[in-house]
Motif scaffolding. Structure first.
Motif, PDB file in Angstrom:
ATOM      1  N   ILE A  50      -0.341 -10.701 -10.259  1.00  0.00           N
ATOM      2  CA  ILE A  50      -1.799  -9.978 -10.968  1.00  0.00           C
ATOM      3  C   ILE A  50      -1.632  -8.650 -10.105  1.00  0.00           C
ATOM      4  O   ILE A  50      -2.656  -7.471  -9.769  1.00  0.00           O
ATOM      5  N   ALA A  51      -0.885  -7.833  -8.554  1.00  0.00           N
ATOM      6  CA  ALA A  51      -0.703  -7.317  -7.586  1.00  0.00           C
ATOM      7  C   ALA A  51       0.768  -6.901  -7.340  1.00  0.00           C
ATOM      8  O   ALA A  51       0.960  -8.131  -6.585  1.00  0.00           O
ATOM      9  N   MET A  52       0.762  -5.635  -7.219  1.00  0.00           N
ATOM     10  CA  MET A  52       2.096  -5.767  -6.443  1.00  0.00           C
ATOM     11  C   MET A  52       1.819  -4.335  -5.806  1.00  0.00           C
ATOM     12  O   MET A  52       1.208  -3.351  -5.515  1.00  0.00           O
ATOM     13  N   ARG A  53       2.504  -4.276  -3.980  1.00  0.00           N
ATOM     14  CA  ARG A  53       2.270  -3.834  -3.221  1.00  0.00           C
ATOM     15  C   ARG A  53       3.774  -3.428  -2.901  1.00  0.00           C
ATOM     16  O   ARG A  53       4.362  -4.802  -1.906  1.00  0.00           O
ATOM     17  N   ASN A  54       4.450  -2.145  -3.229  1.00  0.00           N
ATOM     18  CA  ASN A  54       5.342  -1.836  -3.067  1.00  0.00           C
ATOM     19  C   ASN A  54       6.459  -0.799  -1.309  1.00  0.00           C
ATOM     20  O   ASN A  54       4.939   0.303  -1.413  1.00  0.00           O
ATOM     21  N   GLY A  55       5.464  -1.443  -0.651  1.00  0.00           N
ATOM     22  CA  GLY A  55       6.378  -0.542   0.874  1.00  0.00           C
ATOM     23  C   GLY A  55       8.309  -1.403   1.878  1.00  0.00           C
ATOM     24  O   GLY A  55       7.568  -1.099   2.760  1.00  0.00           O
ATOM     25  N   GLY A  56       9.096  -0.420   0.935  1.00  0.00           N
ATOM     26  CA  GLY A  56       9.982  -1.941   1.729  1.00  0.00           C
ATOM     27  C   GLY A  56      10.328  -2.889   1.792  1.00  0.00           C
ATOM     28  O   GLY A  56      10.022  -4.225   1.429  1.00  0.00           O
ATOM     29  N   VAL A  78       7.942 -10.242  -0.112  1.00  0.00           N
ATOM     30  CA  VAL A  78       9.267 -10.706  -1.050  1.00  0.00           C
ATOM     31  C   VAL A  78      10.523 -11.173  -0.130  1.00  0.00           C
ATOM     32  O   VAL A  78      11.088 -12.283  -0.025  1.00  0.00           O
ATOM     33  N   HIS A  79       9.856  -9.860   0.818  1.00  0.00           N
ATOM     34  CA  HIS A  79      11.136 -10.061   1.878  1.00  0.00           C
ATOM     35  C   HIS A  79      10.557 -11.068   2.856  1.00  0.00           C
ATOM     36  O   HIS A  79      11.773 -11.265   3.969  1.00  0.00           O
ATOM     37  N   SER A  80      10.209 -11.900   2.999  1.00  0.00           N
ATOM     38  CA  SER A  80       9.799 -13.126   4.041  1.00  0.00           C
ATOM     39  C   SER A  80      11.349 -14.449   3.989  1.00  0.00           C
ATOM     40  O   SER A  80      11.188 -15.107   3.019  1.00  0.00           O
TER      41      SER A  80
END
Length: 120
Positions: A50-56, A78-80
């Protein structure tokens, strides 16, 4: 080399390369690493983004699902290393960036139309 370049170079080593292309509205299955006692296992968590934050390296997705009649949302980095895998189950058609309006809806009203123009 200034501080921002050093931080960016360290972060780039930690970024995952094998991630699928995901969009808001997609139904995804996120494999989450769970520790129980001395053992580790991967537990799937399936729901709609329902939501995305794009910050590297700080990129997050908010996944919502209904569990026993109650809406449950989890935010995943995502990168965890705790996120073992992300698999797209179906593509949803969304015309906005955040689908917070789904929080107010119940049952069949929460369904999104499926998209077929993007590969899984």
């Amino acid at each position: 080399m200034n501080a921002q370049e050093i931080i960016r170079s360290i972060e780039s080593e930690q970024l995952k390369q094998d991630l699928p292309i995901i969009y808001v509205g997609d139904t995804v299955r996120v494999g989450v690493v769970i520790q129980e006692g001395g053992k580790e296992r991967v537990q799937p968590y399936e729901g709609t983004i329902i939501a995305m934050r794009n910050g590297g390296i700080n990129r997050t997705i908010t996944v919502r699902r209904i569990f026993q009649g109650i809406g449950v949302e989890r935010v995943f980095l995502v990168h965890s290393p705790r996120v073992a895998s992300i698999k797209v189950v179906r593509r949803g058609k969304a015309r906005r960036a955040k689908l917070y309006y789904l929080r107010d809806r119940v049952g069949k009203a929460t369904r999104l139309k499926q998209r077929f123009d993007r590969p899984l």
